[in-house]
Scaffold this motif. Structure first.
Motif, PDB file in Angstrom:
ATOM      1  N   VAL A 281       0.661  -1.074   0.153  1.00 25.78           N
ATOM      2  CA  VAL A 281       0.164  -0.063   0.056  1.00 25.78           C
ATOM      3  C   VAL A 281       0.760   1.291  -0.318  1.00 25.78           C
ATOM      4  O   VAL A 281       0.807   2.225  -0.756  1.00 25.78           O
ATOM      5  CB  VAL A 281      -0.974  -0.015   1.074  1.00 25.78           C
ATOM      6  CG1 VAL A 281      -1.517   1.349   1.159  1.00 25.78           C
ATOM      7  CG2 VAL A 281      -2.020  -1.183   1.127  1.00 25.78           C
ATOM      8  N   CYS A 282       1.951   1.398   0.649  1.00 26.32           N
ATOM      9  CA  CYS A 282       2.812   2.603   0.742  1.00 26.32           C
ATOM     10  C   CYS A 282       3.435   2.882  -0.440  1.00 26.32           C
ATOM     11  O   CYS A 282       3.514   3.688  -1.085  1.00 26.32           O
ATOM     12  CB  CYS A 282       3.688   2.304   2.104  1.00 26.32           C
ATOM     13  SG  CYS A 282       3.113   2.365   3.631  1.00 26.32           S
ATOM     14  N   ASP A 283       3.996   1.571  -0.917  1.00 28.69           N
ATOM     15  CA  ASP A 283       4.825   1.564  -2.410  1.00 28.69           C
ATOM     16  C   ASP A 283       3.896   2.223  -3.391  1.00 28.69           C
ATOM     17  O   ASP A 283       4.286   2.916  -4.146  1.00 28.69           O
ATOM     18  CB  ASP A 283       5.266   0.314  -2.579  1.00 28.69           C
ATOM     19  CG  ASP A 283       6.612  -0.194  -1.728  1.00 28.69           C
ATOM     20  OD1 ASP A 283       6.941   0.601  -0.877  1.00 28.69           O
ATOM     21  OD2 ASP A 283       6.950  -1.216  -1.704  1.00 28.69           O
ATOM     22  N   ALA A 284       2.633   1.732  -3.449  1.00 27.15           N
ATOM     23  CA  ALA A 284       1.596   2.425  -4.470  1.00 27.15           C
ATOM     24  C   ALA A 284       1.361   3.581  -4.268  1.00 27.15           C
ATOM     25  O   ALA A 284       1.195   4.334  -5.229  1.00 27.15           O
ATOM     26  CB  ALA A 284       0.351   1.395  -4.229  1.00 27.15           C
ATOM     27  N   ALA A 285       1.293   4.109  -2.986  1.00 31.64           N
ATOM     28  CA  ALA A 285       0.881   5.426  -2.920  1.00 31.64           C
ATOM     29  C   ALA A 285       2.125   6.254  -3.352  1.00 31.64           C
ATOM     30  O   ALA A 285       1.844   7.346  -3.837  1.00 31.64           O
ATOM     31  CB  ALA A 285       0.713   5.947  -1.219  1.00 31.64           C
ATOM     32  N   VAL A 286       3.445   5.925  -2.938  1.00 31.92           N
ATOM     33  CA  VAL A 286       4.554   6.507  -3.605  1.00 31.92           C
ATOM     34  C   VAL A 286       4.742   6.824  -5.062  1.00 31.92           C
ATOM     35  O   VAL A 286       5.059   7.747  -5.786  1.00 31.92           O
ATOM     36  CB  VAL A 286       5.647   6.151  -2.680  1.00 31.92           C
ATOM     37  CG1 VAL A 286       6.827   6.865  -3.345  1.00 31.92           C
ATOM     38  CG2 VAL A 286       5.814   6.420  -1.232  1.00 31.92           C
ATOM     39  N   GLU A 287       4.192   5.533  -5.468  1.00 30.96           N
ATOM     40  CA  GLU A 287       3.992   5.421  -7.107  1.00 30.96           C
ATOM     41  C   GLU A 287       2.996   6.298  -7.769  1.00 30.96           C
ATOM     42  O   GLU A 287       2.931   6.261  -8.686  1.00 30.96           O
ATOM     43  CB  GLU A 287       4.182   4.179  -7.338  1.00 30.96           C
ATOM     44  CG  GLU A 287       5.518   3.383  -7.065  1.00 30.96           C
ATOM     45  CD  GLU A 287       5.542   1.706  -7.180  1.00 30.96           C
ATOM     46  OE1 GLU A 287       4.773   1.427  -8.254  1.00 30.96           O
ATOM     47  OE2 GLU A 287       6.188   1.073  -6.763  1.00 30.96           O
TER      48      GLU A 287
END
Length: 404
Positions: free
Chosen positions: A298-304
């Motif tokens: 979830v965090c990685d998707a938000a950053v991307e």
């Protein structure tokens, strides 16, 4: 701390010795003249205290060049941490981490394992057994063991070494400090994990040199460790800073505490995963549809730039910011530390937190306020190390080592 107390304690001697040791630890190598100035103790008192600490092998002399002098090297004092050790334990939800530390705080050996036990007697039996096993397995690394520190979630009366209650375990009014002391003969320190973590950040980490700071811990719940005028606020039962039970949504989800819409219902790890899962099941488009659903993903998707994940993290930041703003208005901290897995998306999370704080706090309180990642989230036993270090600084443990 729990330890059998002598009949009389010389409080002035203890406090003075602790103050001198703290100055040596923070500023060493430091001369006796400078110690006298900084401590405001008479030179004769400094001479007596430092002699006792040298005789106990807790500090030592060393030559150093004073910045104001080009002459012969001066004689300064530094801590003598070599050979002094302590055990630091983190009792988490379903796991146990034990580490052997040098007196300065450095980790020498660390082990982690799962704990299946849930009931009070079984948990205590398991903990004592693991302490003994750890000592037996690492006998070649052991030197002078000074103390044992335990940090854990829940309500703790630190002065009595009493665990009033804990999440995950069936524990009630457990005299853990006394039990471990009776088993090992060592001084024992018991602390709430978030408050001990805030102390670790103050002594060793990212709020070092900051007089007023707040650590926000986000994991199964949301807690706060508050440092005010260089002291961690504790409360009688270690429950100062229950940030997770500030109401954020008056008509929100029911919390386990009995109220509705607590911060914990919208800002814990589980709450965020449930929010994402609900949105995905409703048919929202996201890269998360094609990967395992974890906090990391979830965090990685938000950053991307994934719109769904970004929306979830921004809302998390706004909810956290609303609660943190209350703390800022109350305590006027210089720095906010964020601890937990969500730091993986701090580029999205932090601006959302600050946006809410800026709109809900006094401008003079927001001006200059910093937000930063905590230092010790992945180093589970550093909060325990902080408990031991503080006991040296306030003289409680220090004088026991001096007296042998």
């Amino acid at each position: 701390m729990y330890v059998a107390q002598p009949g009389h304690i010389d409080h002035i001697k203890r406090n003075n010795a602790g103050s001198v040791y703290k100055l040596i630890d923070l500023y060493g190598p430091i001369s006796r003249i400078e110690l006298s100035k900084r401590s405001q103790l008479a030179p004769a008192s400094i001479t007596k205290i430092t002699r006792e600490l040298i005789d106990a092998h807790l500090i030592k002399e060393t030559q150093f060049q004073e910045s104001s002098s080009r002459g012969r090297p001066a004689i300064g004092l530094v801590p003598a941490n070599e050979g002094w050790q302590f055990l630091s334990i983190r009792l988490g939800r379903g796991y146990l981490t034990i580490a052997l530390h040098e007196l300065g705080g450095e980790i020498l050996v660390e082990e982690r394992q799962d704990i299946e036990e849930l009931h009070q007697e079984d948990v205590v039996k398991k903990l004592l057994a693991e302490i003994n096993i750890f000592f037996a397995n690492h006998v070649s690394e052991l030197d002078r063991i000074t103390a044992i520190a335990v940090s854990l979630p829940g309500l703790v009366n630190s002065s009595e070494g009493m665990v009033l209650q804990m999440p995950h375990y069936n524990v009630s009014n457990l005299p853990l400090g006394k039990i471990i002391h009776n088993e090992t003969g060592l001084p024992v320190f018991i602390g709430n994990d978030t408050r001990s973590w805030a102390l670790a950040e103050k002594l060793f980490g990212n709020s070092r040199g900051i007089s007023n700071s707040i650590l926000i811990s986000i994991h199964h719940g949301v807690g706060a460790g508050i440092v005010l005028d260089d002291n961690v606020l504790q409360g009688k039962t270690g429950n100062v800073g229950e940030l997770g039970h500030i109401q954020i949504k008056p008509f929100g989800k029911r919390c386990f505490c009995g109220n509705h819409g607590c911060l914990e219902t919208v800002a814990s790890l589980q709450a965020i995963l449930e929010q994402v899962k609900t949105q995905l099941e409703a048919g929202h488009d996201s890269m998360l549809n094609h990967m395992p659903l974890t906090i990391e993903s979830v965090c990685d998707a938000a950053v991307e730039g994934d719109s769904l994940a970004r929306q979830i993290i921004v809302e998390l930041g706004h909810n956290l910011g609303q609660a943190i703003a209350i703390m800022v208005n109350l305590f006027n901290p210089q720095r906010i530390l964020i601890g937990g897995e969500f730091n993986r998306a701090k580029s999205v999370l932090y601006p959302a937190i600050m946006d809410r704080i800026s709109s809900q706090t006094l401008p003079v309180y927001f001006d200059g306020l910093e937000i930063e990642e905590s230092c010790f989230y992945t180093q589970a036993t550093m909060p325990g190390a902080a408990l031991v270090k503080q006991a040296l600084y306030d003289g409680h443990l220090l004088m026991k080592l001096v007296d042998g």
